[in-house]
Enzyme design. Structure first.
Site, PDB file in Angstrom:
ATOM      1  N   THR A 127     -37.072 -20.570  74.461  1.00 23.34           N
ATOM      2  CA  THR A 127     -38.233 -19.966  73.801  1.00 23.34           C
ATOM      3  C   THR A 127     -39.383 -19.739  74.773  1.00 23.34           C
ATOM      4  O   THR A 127     -39.531 -20.488  75.756  1.00 23.34           O
ATOM      5  CB  THR A 127     -38.731 -20.900  72.674  1.00 23.34           C
ATOM      6  N   TYR A 151     -42.070 -28.567  70.023  1.00 30.04           N
ATOM      7  CA  TYR A 151     -40.968 -27.599  70.108  1.00 30.04           C
ATOM      8  C   TYR A 151     -40.783 -27.124  71.551  1.00 30.04           C
ATOM      9  O   TYR A 151     -39.666 -27.108  72.094  1.00 30.04           O
ATOM     10  CB  TYR A 151     -41.258 -26.419  69.170  1.00 30.04           C
TER      11      TYR A 151
END
Ligand code: UDP
Length: 337
Positions: A127, A151
């Site tokens: 990501t 995350y």
């Protein structure tokens, strides 16, 4: 090739499964169906038989090592694609334990069974969050990775683990650092559907359809030209294609190693620009209101994707935001019909 697709019933995973079948590969989907959809898998598998492909779906969780061992006892794979993880930035800020546990333990389990089965081709869904609030823009892969959310931290840790596995176990792996995947396959039947939905484009379209209260714009005081966050929206089928190219690269590669690639269109749009594009596509106004900033959102994330272009031969086939939104709109209307 026989490809294990962990998380293959999810939004990007199901587009991947359809694309693998179109390209003549056999997907084996492993999904705990927590956010994935049975209808998406059914759609993604359609047309496999005519191509002589028998796709497989197994319900199970990457957090369950025993279930993974059974999966690997029952099937042979040439490569693993790992889409199975939560990926909501603000949720990760509220529930770090969920993200560290899910991303780290899930990935370690998967790597353990893959290593035992001597499967050395591994593609990981990474990501743009690994960059945190980047100091360089557009972001190149060698820019500092300094995540600002659980995350981002956990995903970066998995990238580090992959690098170490290359050294220790001869793994060949690729991390694809997605920017904002969006849109839906124009063939129909597949698209983005989360409950609750947190992503901007589906939320804009839902607000237009009156399915939700007015869109909340999270922050209008960012250091950007219109004060709203800028993101790089990349077409979901282009994201899937990057995996196919990475798969070919890994399969043809003899030496161990880990490489990270940005997967983005290279163009940034603010929240207000996305709304304007949705209004052009639908011919309708987006009801909205301004709200507080959302935890964990950096002001601007735009990819430099030259490395993927050069080394994978990847380039976005649908780079125009309006066209991406149109595919999402068609999907949403087909579900409503
Ligand atoms: N966003 C917003 N309202 C929404 C959903 C998202 O203003 O209902 C903003 C969000 O703050 C971010 C951008 O839109 O700046 C993209 O958010 P999304 O959740 O789609 O993707 P993310 O960048 O978090 O992965």
């Amino acid at each position: 090739m026989r490809v294990l697709v962990c998380g293959g019933a999810g939004y990007i995973g199901s587009h991947m499964v359809r694309r693998l079948i179109r390209a003549g590969h056999t997907p084996v989907v492993f999904d705990n169906m927590s956010t994935g959809h049975a209808w998406a898998l059914k759609e993604a598998f359609m047309g496999a038989e005519e191509k002589g492909i028998t796709p497989v779906a197994v319900e199970g969780d990457v957090l369950n090592l025993q279930a993974l061992e059974t999966l690997f006892d029952n099937h042979e794979f040439d490569a693993v694609m790992h889409f199975s993880a939560r990926s909501l930035v603000s949720e990760s800020v509220e529930k770090p334990e969920l993200y560290y546990h899910g991303i780290l333990v899930g990935s370690l389990n998967l790597l353990a069974v893959a290593n035992r089965a001597k499967i050395d081709n591994f593609i990981f869904s990474s990501t743009a969050s690994v960059y945190g609030t980047p100091e360089c823009m557009p972001i190149e892969e060698n820019c500092l990775t300094k995540p600002i959310t659980p995350y981002g931290h956990a995903t970066k840790m998995v990238e580090m683990i992959l690098e170490d596995y290359a050294q220790a176990h001869g793994l060949k792996s690729v991390a694809l650092r997605y920017f904002n995947a969006a849109g839906a396959d124009p063939e129909g039947g597949l698209g983005e559907l989360h409950e609750p939905e947190t992503h901007l484009i589906p939320n804009v379209l839902r607000a237009i359809l009156g399915q939700t209260p007015p869109l909340e714009i999270f922050g209008n005081d960012y250091p950007t030209p219109d004060g709203t966050c800028i993101r790089d929206y990349v077409y979901v089928n282009d994201v899937a294609d990057a995996h196919l190219l990475a798969l070919e690269k890994l399969a043809g590669q003899s030496e161990r190693g880990f490489t990270a690639y940005n997967i983005g269109s290279g163009r940034g749009f603010s929240v207000l620009e996305v709304m304007a594009a949705a209004e052009r596509v639908t011919g309708q106004w987006v009801p909205y209101k301004f709200a507080h900033r959302r935890a964990g959102d950096p002001p601007v994330l735009v990819a430099a994707a030259e490395k993927a272009r050069k080394e994978l031969g990847w380039s976005p086939q649908l780079p125009i935001l309006d066209e991406i939104i149109r595919t999402a709109w068609n999907f949403m209307n087909s579900r409503a019909a």
